[in-house]
Design a protein around this motif. Sequence first.
Motif, PDB file in Angstrom:
ATOM      1  N   SER A   1      57.959  60.556  11.172  1.00 19.05           N
ATOM      2  CA  SER A   1      58.590  60.444   9.865  1.00 19.05           C
ATOM      3  C   SER A   1      57.697  59.607   8.960  1.00 19.05           C
TER       4      SER A   1
ATOM      5  N   TYR B   1      58.852  61.798  17.814  1.00 13.58           N
ATOM      6  CA  TYR B   1      59.143  62.367  16.493  1.00 13.58           C
ATOM      7  C   TYR B   1      58.424  61.559  15.422  1.00 13.58           C
TER       8      TYR B   1
ATOM      9  N   PRO C   1      59.605  63.817  24.437  1.00 12.65           N
ATOM     10  CA  PRO C   1      59.233  64.118  23.047  1.00 12.65           C
ATOM     11  C   PRO C   1      59.049  62.835  22.236  1.00 12.65           C
TER      12      PRO C   1
ATOM     13  N   ASN D   1      58.623  57.791  16.386  1.00 14.51           N
ATOM     14  CA  ASN D   1      59.867  57.457  17.073  1.00 14.51           C
ATOM     15  C   ASN D   1      59.785  57.935  18.526  1.00 14.51           C
TER      16      ASN D   1
ATOM     17  N   THR E   1      56.438  67.829  13.015  1.00 14.76           N
ATOM     18  CA  THR E   1      57.471  66.786  12.953  1.00 14.76           C
ATOM     19  C   THR E   1      57.733  66.163  14.320  1.00 14.76           C
ATOM     20  N   SER E   2      57.231  66.794  15.412  1.00 14.84           N
ATOM     21  CA  SER E   2      57.437  66.262  16.758  1.00 14.84           C
ATOM     22  C   SER E   2      56.310  66.734  17.667  1.00 14.84           C
ATOM     23  N   SER E   3      56.220  66.092  18.844  1.00 15.35           N
ATOM     24  CA  SER E   3      55.213  66.461  19.834  1.00 15.35           C
ATOM     25  C   SER E   3      55.767  66.150  21.218  1.00 15.35           C
ATOM     26  N   TYR E   4      55.290  66.884  22.233  1.00 14.98           N
ATOM     27  CA  TYR E   4      55.767  66.711  23.602  1.00 14.98           C
ATOM     28  C   TYR E   4      54.600  66.373  24.517  1.00 14.98           C
TER      29      TYR E   4
ATOM     30  N   THR F   1      61.680  58.260  21.738  1.00 13.31           N
ATOM     31  CA  THR F   1      63.090  58.222  22.125  1.00 13.31           C
ATOM     32  C   THR F   1      63.318  57.585  23.494  1.00 13.31           C
TER      33      THR F   1
END
Length: 400
Positions: free
Chosen positions: A185, A183, A181, A171, A196-199, A173
């Motif tokens: 899933s 995300y 970021p 995802n 669950t996420s990365s930047y 954003t």
Amino acid sequence: MSPARPSVPAALRLLPLLLLLLPCPPTVRGDCGLPPEVPNALPALGGNTSFPEQTTITYTCNEGFVKIPGKPDSVICLSNNQWSEVAEFCNRSCDVPTRLLFASLKKDYSMQNYFPVGSTVEYECRPGYRRDPSQPVKLTCLENLTWSKPAEFCKKKQCPNPGELQNGHINITIDILYGSPIYFSCDTGYKLVGATSSYCSLLDNTVKWSKPLPECIEIHCPEPPKIDNGYIQEEHEVYVYRQSITYGCNKGFTLVGKSSIYCAIKDNEGEWSDPPPQCKGKSSDSKPPPTPQKPTTVSVPATQRTPVPKATTSFHATSTSKGKEMSPSGAVSLIYGFVAAAIIIGILILVKFFWDYGKSGSYNTHENKKALNVMFHNLSEADDTSEVRSSDKLQKGTHV
């Protein structure tokens, strides 16, 4: 011959020497008055009104003014009781240049605090940003002592494409530029293993993703429960989301509950949708069928005679017309019934007879007696015949 100069008295010749020897007043020797005024600045007097020789007085710029770099800001009391000269050194200036998120001042300007009207400063892009050559990198101090509006001359760097997550989704954003970021899933039936996420972050003077892609691992249900007196049709080694199993019962047992259940997901763990069924046999509370008993032989004497009216023969025929063999207890009950019926019918006949006799008196007495004897004779013969038939059938039933 030149004329002779008049002689000077010796006292006059010693006058200059005497004047030099006289002491000077202490309030006059090396004493400077108040320091000179300087535009847009104030001297630091410390409450003094007279200043000895070599005294230094420093000035500070008024509010809203800044000292011009390189110009002196102090005066000295000289030996002639005069202050040294000082030029104007305070001027109006812009504040510290605007701090930018995407750029920073070059080192040449970072330590400077005097920015008069018309002066300019230059910036350089911060790490994580790249130079946009189409935009100017300078800011100017305007007449109102404010800085010109900065252009976005540094753009965010872009991280590489994060790729695809098998059996899952990424995802995004906003975008994949520096600081953004993303995300992760997983599809239903799969469990996320990893971040669950990365930047998009700075790494070695470039931008990269802070975390690697996770994995989406298929969720398995535990081994299905076994049941007593039953089995699972088509068993498998593993059971995944929405996969169902069907139960069956051994011969002689009945399935109670849902015959099929399926693998469901709860809190990222696999579990069966329903409890397993049960295989139950016949209820132990049900009574077994009655055990057949051996018939009991009952002997009825053939010579026994009981007066039975003729009407009872038709009743006997109706009761036995279905062709069913009668049990001994039933035969005895039937005989008692015949006897009771005969007694009742006899009583009714006697009542009728005496009723008729009372009405007619002695008329036809001989004929009445004769008719009465004939009736009883016929009734006796009929009773003997039906009694013999009942006895014969009873004996046949008991010897089968």
